[in-house]
Scaffold this motif. Structure first.
Motif, PDB file in Angstrom:
ATOM      1  N   PHE A  80       0.884  -1.167  -0.061  1.00  0.00           N
ATOM      2  CA  PHE A  80      -0.024  -0.054   0.073  1.00  0.00           C
ATOM      3  C   PHE A  80       0.786   1.367   0.105  1.00  0.00           C
ATOM      4  O   PHE A  80       0.248   2.398   0.178  1.00  0.00           O
ATOM      5  CB  PHE A  80      -1.078  -0.048   1.251  1.00  0.00           C
ATOM      6  N   SER A  81       2.209   1.136  -0.179  1.00  0.00           N
ATOM      7  CA  SER A  81       2.919   2.147  -0.373  1.00  0.00           C
ATOM      8  C   SER A  81       3.289   2.683  -1.679  1.00  0.00           C
ATOM      9  O   SER A  81       3.763   1.943  -2.498  1.00  0.00           O
ATOM     10  CB  SER A  81       4.288   2.060   0.457  1.00  0.00           C
ATOM     11  N   PHE A  82       2.901   4.064  -2.082  1.00  0.00           N
ATOM     12  CA  PHE A  82       2.869   4.304  -3.307  1.00  0.00           C
ATOM     13  C   PHE A  82       4.625   4.724  -3.636  1.00  0.00           C
ATOM     14  O   PHE A  82       5.197   4.555  -4.871  1.00  0.00           O
ATOM     15  CB  PHE A  82       2.059   5.424  -3.838  1.00  0.00           C
ATOM     16  N   SER A  83       5.265   5.362  -2.711  1.00  0.00           N
ATOM     17  CA  SER A  83       6.640   5.841  -2.915  1.00  0.00           C
ATOM     18  C   SER A  83       7.572   4.651  -2.715  1.00  0.00           C
ATOM     19  O   SER A  83       8.671   4.810  -3.387  1.00  0.00           O
ATOM     20  CB  SER A  83       6.778   6.962  -1.817  1.00  0.00           C
ATOM     21  N   PHE A  84       7.260   3.628  -2.038  1.00  0.00           N
ATOM     22  CA  PHE A  84       8.202   2.252  -2.051  1.00  0.00           C
ATOM     23  C   PHE A  84       7.450   1.140  -1.641  1.00  0.00           C
ATOM     24  O   PHE A  84       7.460   0.563  -0.771  1.00  0.00           O
ATOM     25  CB  PHE A  84       9.067   2.630  -0.717  1.00  0.00           C
ATOM     26  N   PRO A  85       6.704   0.762  -2.925  1.00  0.00           N
ATOM     27  CA  PRO A  85       5.952  -0.430  -2.868  1.00  0.00           C
ATOM     28  C   PRO A  85       6.413  -1.856  -2.340  1.00  0.00           C
ATOM     29  O   PRO A  85       5.965  -2.585  -1.840  1.00  0.00           O
ATOM     30  CB  PRO A  85       5.277  -0.432  -4.146  1.00  0.00           C
ATOM     31  N   ASP A  86       7.802  -1.886  -2.568  1.00  0.00           N
ATOM     32  CA  ASP A  86       8.498  -3.268  -2.374  1.00  0.00           C
ATOM     33  C   ASP A  86       9.136  -3.242  -0.984  1.00  0.00           C
ATOM     34  O   ASP A  86       9.851  -4.044  -0.869  1.00  0.00           O
ATOM     35  CB  ASP A  86       9.304  -3.670  -3.606  1.00  0.00           C
ATOM     36  N   TYR A  87       8.962  -2.244  -0.321  1.00  0.00           N
ATOM     37  CA  TYR A  87       9.703  -2.171   1.242  1.00  0.00           C
ATOM     38  C   TYR A  87       9.085  -3.394   1.809  1.00  0.00           C
ATOM     39  O   TYR A  87       7.958  -3.794   2.238  1.00  0.00           O
ATOM     40  CB  TYR A  87       9.197  -0.709   1.624  1.00  0.00           C
TER      41      TYR A  87
END
Length: 195
Positions: A47-54
């Motif tokens: 659900f992170s647009f800035s770092f989706p593969d975190y």
């Protein structure tokens, strides 16, 4: 009198907490319940647009599975009743843990009503409600259970760890309550091992 009073506290808190679900996080938990399972948890933050593969650890897996199960079985509105039930159960456990020592029903009832009115306007549908329930269950177990039932703390912690990162409170409150109760100091090694 105790039974009547505890029933009244549960009923009042349940009715007061039947409010519209607020907070957009609920849709994240519902989506997670569709995607993952206990045996195949999501490893990345979807659900992170800035770092989706975190990479991250989902501490909410039990909560999202429970919410998803209730929504699938009884519909979205059932979550309102679920939230009211969790908060009411928390009040009931606090009452059962502490009132038998004092028997001061009027003071307990006034504090309960003040807390309830305050909570009603701060109630969001989030895992914090379950965290609060686990916290008061922990307190109840520390104060009211016999020495040979300390293993129940371990069961509470298993669910708590998979519900919210606030599970660390379960370990911290051991140290806080050690100073108040002599019996806790005597059985501390068992309690600490269980938690």
């Amino acid at each position: 009198m105790n039974r009547l009073f505890s029933s009244l506290i549960f009923l009042l808190s349940f009715l007061f907490c039947l409010i519209k679900i607020r907070g957009f996080d609920i849709f994240i938990y519902l989506r997670l319940s569709e995607i993952e399972s206990f045996f195949a948890p999501v490893k990345n933050n979807l659900f992170s647009f800035s770092f989706p593969d975190y990479p991250y650890k989902n501490y909410y897996i039990f909560y999202s599975e429970l919410v998803g199960f209730l929504k699938d079985l009884f519909g979205l509105n059932s979550l309102i009743f679920f939230q009211a039930f969790i908060v009411s159960l928390s009040f009931l456990v606090i009452f059962l843990a502490f009132l038998p020592d004092k028997k001061n029903y009027i003071l307990v009832f006034v504090i309960f009503l003040l807390a309830l009115f305050t909570l009603r306007y701060r109630l969001l549908f989030r895992p914090h409600n379950l965290t609060y329930l686990f916290f008061v269950l922990n307190m109840y177990l520390l104060y009211r259970t016999p020495k040979n039932h300390v293993f129940f703390l371990f069961l509470v912690q298993i669910f708590w760890v998979n519900t919210h990162p606030g599970f660390i409170l379960g370990i911290l409150n051991l140290f806080l309550f050690l100073t108040f109760k002599k019996e806790l100091r005597e059985r501390f090694p068992k309690i600490f091992f269980a938690v």
